[in-house]
Design a protein around this motif. Structure first.
Motif, PDB file in Angstrom:
ATOM      1  N   ARG A 123      14.985  64.418   0.722  1.00  0.00           N
ATOM      2  CA  ARG A 123      14.512  65.797   0.829  1.00  0.00           C
ATOM      3  C   ARG A 123      13.828  66.142  -0.483  1.00  0.00           C
ATOM      4  NH1 ARG A 123      19.327  65.622   3.645  1.00  0.00           N
ATOM      5  NH2 ARG A 123      19.307  66.559   5.747  1.00  0.00           N
ATOM      6  N   ASP A 124      12.590  66.588  -0.422  1.00  0.00           N
ATOM      7  CA  ASP A 124      11.816  66.861  -1.638  1.00  0.00           C
ATOM      8  C   ASP A 124      12.518  67.906  -2.497  1.00  0.00           C
ATOM      9  OD1 ASP A 124       9.984  65.287  -0.307  1.00  0.00           O
ATOM     10  OD2 ASP A 124       8.563  66.909   0.110  1.00  0.00           O
ATOM     11  N   PRO A 125      12.771  67.601  -3.784  1.00  0.00           N
ATOM     12  CA  PRO A 125      13.400  68.577  -4.668  1.00  0.00           C
ATOM     13  C   PRO A 125      12.400  69.453  -5.427  1.00  0.00           C
ATOM     14  CG  PRO A 125      13.381  66.437  -5.727  1.00  0.00           C
ATOM     15  CD  PRO A 125      12.736  66.253  -4.385  1.00  0.00           C
ATOM     16  N   GLY A 126      11.103  69.282  -5.139  1.00  0.00           N
ATOM     17  CA  GLY A 126      10.112  70.094  -5.823  1.00  0.00           C
ATOM     18  C   GLY A 126       8.706  69.778  -5.354  1.00  0.00           C
ATOM     19  N   ILE A 127       7.754  70.535  -5.864  1.00  0.00           N
ATOM     20  CA  ILE A 127       6.341  70.272  -5.592  1.00  0.00           C
ATOM     21  C   ILE A 127       5.956  68.977  -6.302  1.00  0.00           C
ATOM     22  CG2 ILE A 127       3.990  71.158  -5.910  1.00  0.00           C
ATOM     23  CD1 ILE A 127       5.231  73.997  -5.891  1.00  0.00           C
ATOM     24  N   CYS A 128       5.225  68.109  -5.624  1.00  0.00           N
ATOM     25  CA  CYS A 128       4.820  66.784  -6.124  1.00  0.00           C
ATOM     26  C   CYS A 128       5.978  65.792  -6.219  1.00  0.00           C
ATOM     27  CB  CYS A 128       4.121  66.873  -7.485  1.00  0.00           C
ATOM     28  SG  CYS A 128       2.548  67.757  -7.442  1.00  0.00           S
ATOM     29  N   ALA A 129       7.162  66.188  -5.796  1.00  0.00           N
ATOM     30  CA  ALA A 129       8.339  65.313  -5.889  1.00  0.00           C
ATOM     31  C   ALA A 129       8.670  64.781  -4.497  1.00  0.00           C
ATOM     32  CB  ALA A 129       9.525  66.067  -6.485  1.00  0.00           C
ATOM     33  N   VAL A 130       7.811  63.916  -3.981  1.00  0.00           N
ATOM     34  CA  VAL A 130       7.998  63.384  -2.628  1.00  0.00           C
ATOM     35  C   VAL A 130       8.652  62.010  -2.693  1.00  0.00           C
ATOM     36  CG1 VAL A 130       6.014  64.700  -1.814  1.00  0.00           C
ATOM     37  CG2 VAL A 130       5.696  62.328  -2.516  1.00  0.00           C
ATOM     38  N   ALA A 131       8.990  61.467  -1.527  1.00  0.00           N
ATOM     39  CA  ALA A 131       9.678  60.184  -1.460  1.00  0.00           C
ATOM     40  C   ALA A 131       8.837  59.068  -2.071  1.00  0.00           C
ATOM     41  CB  ALA A 131      10.007  59.849  -0.007  1.00  0.00           C
ATOM     42  N   ASN A 132       9.489  58.183  -2.799  1.00  0.00           N
ATOM     43  CA  ASN A 132       8.827  57.032  -3.405  1.00  0.00           C
ATOM     44  C   ASN A 132       8.836  55.880  -2.400  1.00  0.00           C
ATOM     45  OD1 ASN A 132       8.133  54.717  -4.882  1.00  0.00           O
ATOM     46  ND2 ASN A 132       9.032  55.530  -6.771  1.00  0.00           N
ATOM     47  N   PHE A 133       7.675  55.539  -1.871  1.00  0.00           N
ATOM     48  CA  PHE A 133       7.605  54.508  -0.846  1.00  0.00           C
ATOM     49  C   PHE A 133       7.898  53.113  -1.407  1.00  0.00           C
ATOM     50  CE2 PHE A 133       6.438  57.924   1.573  1.00  0.00           C
ATOM     51  CZ  PHE A 133       5.867  57.633   2.808  1.00  0.00           C
ATOM     52  N   GLU A 134       7.740  52.936  -2.708  1.00  0.00           N
ATOM     53  CA  GLU A 134       8.136  51.670  -3.328  1.00  0.00           C
ATOM     54  C   GLU A 134       9.645  51.478  -3.177  1.00  0.00           C
ATOM     55  OE1 GLU A 134       6.163  49.412  -4.729  1.00  0.00           O
ATOM     56  OE2 GLU A 134       4.262  50.475  -4.916  1.00  0.00           O
ATOM     57  N   ASP A 135      10.417  52.561  -3.319  1.00  0.00           N
ATOM     58  CA  ASP A 135      11.865  52.486  -3.143  1.00  0.00           C
ATOM     59  C   ASP A 135      12.213  52.170  -1.687  1.00  0.00           C
ATOM     60  OD1 ASP A 135      12.214  53.086  -5.806  1.00  0.00           O
ATOM     61  OD2 ASP A 135      12.616  55.225  -5.465  1.00  0.00           O
ATOM     62  N   ILE A 136      11.469  52.765  -0.765  1.00  0.00           N
ATOM     63  CA  ILE A 136      11.727  52.513   0.663  1.00  0.00           C
ATOM     64  C   ILE A 136      11.507  51.033   0.975  1.00  0.00           C
ATOM     65  CG2 ILE A 136      10.967  53.019   3.017  1.00  0.00           C
ATOM     66  CD1 ILE A 136      10.183  55.811   2.037  1.00  0.00           C
ATOM     67  N   ILE A 137      10.396  50.484   0.505  1.00  0.00           N
ATOM     68  CA  ILE A 137      10.086  49.077   0.768  1.00  0.00           C
ATOM     69  C   ILE A 137      11.130  48.160   0.151  1.00  0.00           C
ATOM     70  CG2 ILE A 137       8.427  47.244   0.200  1.00  0.00           C
ATOM     71  CD1 ILE A 137       6.234  49.410   0.663  1.00  0.00           C
ATOM     72  N   LYS A 138      11.590  48.496  -1.035  1.00  0.00           N
ATOM     73  CA  LYS A 138      12.624  47.693  -1.703  1.00  0.00           C
ATOM     74  C   LYS A 138      13.914  47.675  -0.877  1.00  0.00           C
ATOM     75  CE  LYS A 138      12.758  48.058  -6.138  1.00  0.00           C
ATOM     76  NZ  LYS A 138      13.014  48.571  -7.509  1.00  0.00           N
ATOM     77  N   LYS A 139      14.254  48.820  -0.272  1.00  0.00           N
ATOM     78  CA  LYS A 139      15.460  48.888   0.548  1.00  0.00           C
ATOM     79  C   LYS A 139      15.303  48.088   1.842  1.00  0.00           C
ATOM     80  CE  LYS A 139      18.109  52.915  -0.736  1.00  0.00           C
ATOM     81  NZ  LYS A 139      18.992  53.957  -0.183  1.00  0.00           N
ATOM     82  N   LEU A 140      14.091  48.037   2.357  1.00  0.00           N
ATOM     83  CA  LEU A 140      13.863  47.379   3.637  1.00  0.00           C
ATOM     84  C   LEU A 140      13.758  45.863   3.515  1.00  0.00           C
ATOM     85  CD1 LEU A 140      11.246  49.829   5.196  1.00  0.00           C
ATOM     86  CD2 LEU A 140      13.654  49.600   5.822  1.00  0.00           C
ATOM     87  N   LYS A 141      13.419  45.363   2.331  1.00  0.00           N
ATOM     88  CA  LYS A 141      13.232  43.925   2.165  1.00  0.00           C
ATOM     89  C   LYS A 141      14.568  43.210   1.962  1.00  0.00           C
ATOM     90  CE  LYS A 141       8.448  43.712   0.598  1.00  0.00           C
ATOM     91  NZ  LYS A 141       7.520  43.394  -0.487  1.00  0.00           N
TER      92      LYS A 141
END
Length: 294
Positions: free
Chosen positions: A276-294
């Motif tokens: 859940r975004d904690p601020g403006i410009c503070a969106v999910a890091n897709f690099e972290d998502i990919i790391k979790k999926l690999k």
């Protein structure tokens, strides 16, 4: 033994929470060349034989919505390689604004694994308990004044760290989508337009941020993300404000200050990633998502 049982119960509850909060929330799947389709988000998340990503975006002219669309555009092929077969991007806007944003960032609307979903009043985000910004229930205060307060961290604590991080860079964590988004912007004639040298086919020859002394080889160079955000602000948010801005009904519902989020589920409904975004410009890091999926 008892602790393990309780942890298992909690894990099951947390992974199924996405379904219970979004069940019955109706959004509209839009396309530039097909009929619109009403989608129940609970069904969207549960009715799948593959890993599913749902991005709960914001209004179409917002930094968070723009960056979510840019990140999706870049990481979509890699996410598919990681086993994701179904994607949804919810935008708090009308159909024309959603199509305009997708076009602005070159997000492919003809990808049959990706649905652009519009939710003009932000019902989905509120159902999922995303951040609603500063003084969300104050009906007397202008939504634009609330938004101004959020720029300074009110009701959105991570805004300033996220913005400052765009200037100072990061020597440890990459954000590979930034260079791609800058290239898309330059090819579309956006300013600033001197960060990259492109060939006649629009391919990157030189990223001038890599030529900075000492910090040019950082995974995320100083000023690189700040330059992209300036490009987004000037030539998407401001220049296209009349096409992307929320209407009066959306303003009254609070979408101007509502933040977003991101969910990734396994085919059996297990929560693989939640944000859940904690601020403006503070969106999910897709690099972290990919790391979790690999």
């Amino acid at each position: 033994m008892r602790l393990a049982f309780l942890l298992a119960i909690f894990s099951f509850w947390s992974s199924s929470e996405a379904f219970t909060t979004l069940n019955g929330i109706k959004v509209t799947s839009v396309s530039s060349d097909k009929d619109d389709i009403v989608v129940d988000l609970g069904n969207f998340l549960s009715d799948s034989s593959t890993k599913t990503m749902l991005v709960l975006g914001t209004y179409a002219a917002d930094f968070n919505a723009i960056e979510y669309a840019q990140r999706l555009k870049y990481y979509l092929p890699e996410l598919k390689e990681c086993g994701l077969g179904k994607f949804g991007l919810v935008l708090n806007c009308e159909k024309d604004a959603a199509i305009a944003l997708a076009d602005a960032v070159d997000l492919p609307m003809d990808d049959n694994q990706l649905q652009i979903l519009v939710d003009p009043l932000g019902d989905a985000g509120r159902a999922y308990n995303v951040g609603r910004g500063w003084r969300p229930d104050d009906e007397d205060m202008s939504p634009y004044l609330k938004l101004f307060g959020m720029l300074w961290g009110l009701g959105a604590w991570a805004t300033l760290p996220a913005v400052i991080g765009g200037y100072i860079g990061n020597p440890f964590k990459p954000q590979r989508w930034i260079e791609d988004a800058l290239a898309v912007g330059q090819k579309k004639g956006r300013w600033p337009n001197t960060a990259l040298e492109l060939d006649s086919d629009g391919e990157i020859i030189v990223n001038k941020f890599t030529e900075l002394p000492y910090v040019g080889q950082w995974p995320r160079r100083p000023l690189e993300l700040a330059t992209l955000r300036l490009q987004n602000m000037m030539d998407i948010s401001i220049k296209s404000w009349s096409d992307l801005a929320p209407n009066e009904a959306a303003l009254k519902s609070g979408v101007l200050t509502q933040l977003g989020g991101c969910i990734v589920l396994d085919s059996d409904g297990e929560m693989l990633f939640e944000w859940r975004d904690p601020g403006i410009c503070a969106v999910a890091n897709f690099e972290d998502i990919i790391k979790k999926l690999k």
